[in-house]
Write a protein that holds these residues in place. Structure first.
Motif, mmCIF file in Angstrom:
data_model
loop_
_atom_site.group_PDB
_atom_site.id
_atom_site.type_symbol
_atom_site.label_atom_id
_atom_site.label_comp_id
_atom_site.label_asym_id
_atom_site.label_seq_id
_atom_site.Cartn_x
_atom_site.Cartn_y
_atom_site.Cartn_z
ATOM 1 N N ALA A 28 41.894 40.969 38.938
ATOM 2 C CA ALA A 28 41.762 40.052 39.409
ATOM 3 C C ALA A 28 41.606 39.973 40.792
ATOM 4 N N ASN A 29 42.849 40.309 41.409
ATOM 5 C CA ASN A 29 42.713 40.461 43.036
ATOM 6 C C ASN A 29 41.692 41.299 43.340
ATOM 7 N N ARG A 77 38.509 39.341 43.541
ATOM 8 C CA ARG A 77 38.366 38.344 44.308
ATOM 9 C C ARG A 77 38.191 39.038 45.735
ATOM 10 N N ASP A 113 42.596 39.760 30.902
ATOM 11 C CA ASP A 113 43.552 38.453 30.946
ATOM 12 C C ASP A 113 42.583 37.296 31.303
ATOM 13 N N GLU A 157 42.992 35.199 33.608
ATOM 14 C CA GLU A 157 42.715 35.263 35.215
ATOM 15 C C GLU A 157 41.616 36.222 35.617
ATOM 16 N N THR A 158 41.613 37.560 34.777
ATOM 17 C CA THR A 158 40.231 38.358 35.192
ATOM 18 C C THR A 158 39.299 37.910 34.778
ATOM 19 N N GLU A 167 38.399 34.627 34.319
ATOM 20 C CA GLU A 167 37.860 33.317 34.919
ATOM 21 C C GLU A 167 37.102 33.797 36.034
ATOM 22 N N VAL A 168 37.861 34.750 36.809
ATOM 23 C CA VAL A 168 37.087 35.111 38.098
ATOM 24 C C VAL A 168 35.941 36.070 38.109
#
Length: 554
Positions: free
Chosen positions: A361-362, A365, A382, A384-385, A387-388
């Motif tokens: 995810a980071n 971004r 997950d 978070e990943t 969604e990004v």
């Protein structure tokens, strides 16, 4: 072939007439042929399997067919009690041939060949030596196998281990080298109550390689952990590491995983050959209309394309093939992976590092601030990943990624289960490709037969089809596949393209079975359908397809 003394005389007379070979392979071969002709030596483009006399001290022989031979491009390849046949790619080097004459104390007959053939012969000899020595570790030396014995670093090339290396180092080197030459994807070091077992996974199937006595267990495991940079004192917790080495001149990355078991630590090493060429989409088994659809999809300016399947099903290789297909100077392509399996020229690749909180995810971004056109995320693990990735696709980027699901329709429900809103999935998802790997029949020993009605029905084919010809593993001895009956693997695929009808179902949050049934009504081909086509093409067997696609038996 001529005696060494005659060759030496001609070499001396001809040194001023012949220039040293250039680095160009074609020119080098021409110049070597010219040198051989001038010196009265025979030039051989392809050496037979080498079988050099080993009547030397073991350390001397290892040096001659190891570091010395590579340095001087001169090695013994055969002979008997009265003479030694020597191959060289440097016929002007009198001293190298003379040193071999002094070592053996025999007549030397010289032939000329290329440096590539010298290297291949050395690797062949080393493979034979290592295979013979790996079965007996330390009985002849009675060395102590404490952890302190394994502080030496692994040599740059594992095929160049010398005789004075610790026996355990030579044994581990032999295992890694043998795994590489036998196309193994994984090496399993397994601890049991009274022995240590080594197994290779080749073409997706595990084979027993060797069994060693329990007393060598701690030494072997400690050596591998030192190579991987792991804590050899920690035996209670799982550990992950990596080994970057050369095997016969090839860069190989080895991922190492250890877990504690009842009888000791169990180790799995996954081998990734970084010099392997990324395959084309068609070579992966994607063909016909499916290939055309994939090629159109990866040209889209935005959206998400997912490749799904279990671990080891070739998902990342498929994504690499897609990126290679669209890799042009006018596109900025970036990836975030774990690990970087192959190096792709012209593409920016990043390695995740959870220890410093550099996650998928980071990393994604960060990529979005690099003005990308195409983004590859190694895996969506997950919410978070996910969604990004979806936000990236909605803001004008093409996103490629993988997901662990059994089939293509299951990827939709997996994203919904992660908590992604249905309207986001429906608006961003372009297509989902599910895939498996099946073993390819050995072309040298496969045999044809007529499929039964039961087999046709199992494959989803019409029992009245006029084409019943298929192939199965043969029975004759085969040196090509070493009687495994299979040689390599290829993919079988199903491609779910998200159209308006599928989007409507996603918005209604229906189950994957309903999505799949709707797609089938529009001509969707399942994994088993694609497998049946590969059977009719003679590429794989009915048994392989049925075993690989068993989840469809509902």
């Amino acid at each position: 072939m001529v005696d060494n003394n005659e060759a030496a005389s001609k070499l001396t007379n001809g040194q001023n007439k012949i220039q040293q070979p250039s680095n160009n392979n074609a020119n080098l071969t021409v110049q070597l042929k010219a040198q051989a002709h001038l010196l009265g030596l025979r030039f051989v483009e392809r050496l037979a399997d080498p079988n050099p006399p080993q009547d030397l001290k073991r350390g001397d022989f290892d040096r001659i067919v190891g570091s010395w031979g590579r340095q001087y491009l001169t090695i013994p390849i055969g002979g008997d009690q009265s003479e030694v046949i020597v191959a060289t790619a440097e016929p002007l080097n009198i001293s190298a041939v003379e040193e071999l004459r002094l070592c053996y104390g025999k007549k030397i007959s010289v032939i000329v060949t290329t440096p590539e053939e010298i290297s291949r012969a050395i690797n062949s000899i080393r493979t034979t030596l290592m295979s013979g020595r790996s079965s007996n570790l330390v009985e002849d030396k009675n060395k102590n196998t404490n952890d302190n014995d394994f502080n030496d670093q692994l040599k740059i090339d594992v095929t160049e281990a010398e005789d004075d290396d610790a026996p355990i180092i030579r044994y581990v080197n032999a295992i890694i080298f043998k795994a590489s030459t036998e196309r193994a994807s994984d090496v399993h070091i397994e601890c049991f109550e009274d022995m240590l077992k080594v197994r290779f996974r080749v073409d997706g199937v595990l084979y027993d390689v060797s069994s060693e006595r329990k007393q060598f267990q701690a030494a072997i495991i400690s050596r591998i952990k030192v190579m991987a940079g792991l804590n050899i004192a920690e035996k209670r917790l799982p550990q992950d590491g990596r080994i970057a080495i050369k095997i016969a001149g090839k860069d190989v990355d080895i991922r190492v995983s250890t877990v504690p078991t009842q009888f000791g630590e169990r180790i799995v090493m996954r081998l990734l050959d970084k010099t392997t060429t990324v395959l084309d989409l068609e070579e992966l088994g994607i063909s016909g209309n499916k290939l055309k659809l994939v090629e159109r999809l990866i040209q889209k300016p935005n959206g998400i394309i997912l490749v799904t399947g279990p671990t080891g099903s070739g998902k990342t290789t498929t994504l690499y093939a897609c990126l290679t297909k669209i890799n042009t100077p006018d596109l900025n392509i970036l990836t975030v992976e774990d690990p970087i399996e192959y190096q792709l020229p012209g593409i920016g690749q990043m390695q995740v590092n959870p220890k410093i909180d550099f996650t998928f995810a980071n990393g994604l971004r960060a990529i979005l601030r690099q003005d990308p056109d195409v983004v590859m995320v190694g895996e969506i693990r997950d919410a978070e990943t996910a969604e990004v990735a979806i936000q990236a696709s909605l803001t004008g980027h093409l996103v490629l990624s993988t997901l662990h699901t059994n089939d293509s329709a299951g990827a939709v429900t997996r994203l919904l289960d992660m908590g992604i809103e249905p309207f986001l999935v429906a608006s961003s998802l372009l297509a989902v490709m599910a895939q498996r790997l099946v073993r390819k029949l050995c072309p040298a020993c496969k045999e044809s037969y007529q499929m039964s009605d039961e087999e046709l029905i199992e494959l989803g084919l019409d029992r009245n089809t006029p084409n019943r010809t298929a192939y199965r593993p043969g029975q004759k001895d085969c040196n090509i596949c070493a009687n495994t009956r299979y040689l390599g693997r290829l993919g079988i695929h199903e491609l779910l393209v998200i159209d308006d009808s599928i989007r409507s179902l996603i918005l209604q949050k229906v189950d994957s079975v309903s999505i799949k049934n709707t797609a089938i009504q529009k001509g969707f081909e399942t994994l088993r359908d694609d497998g049946a086509r590969k059977v009719l093409e003679g590429l794989t067997s009915v048994q392989e397809v049925l075993l690989t696609t068993h989840e469809e038996l509902t």
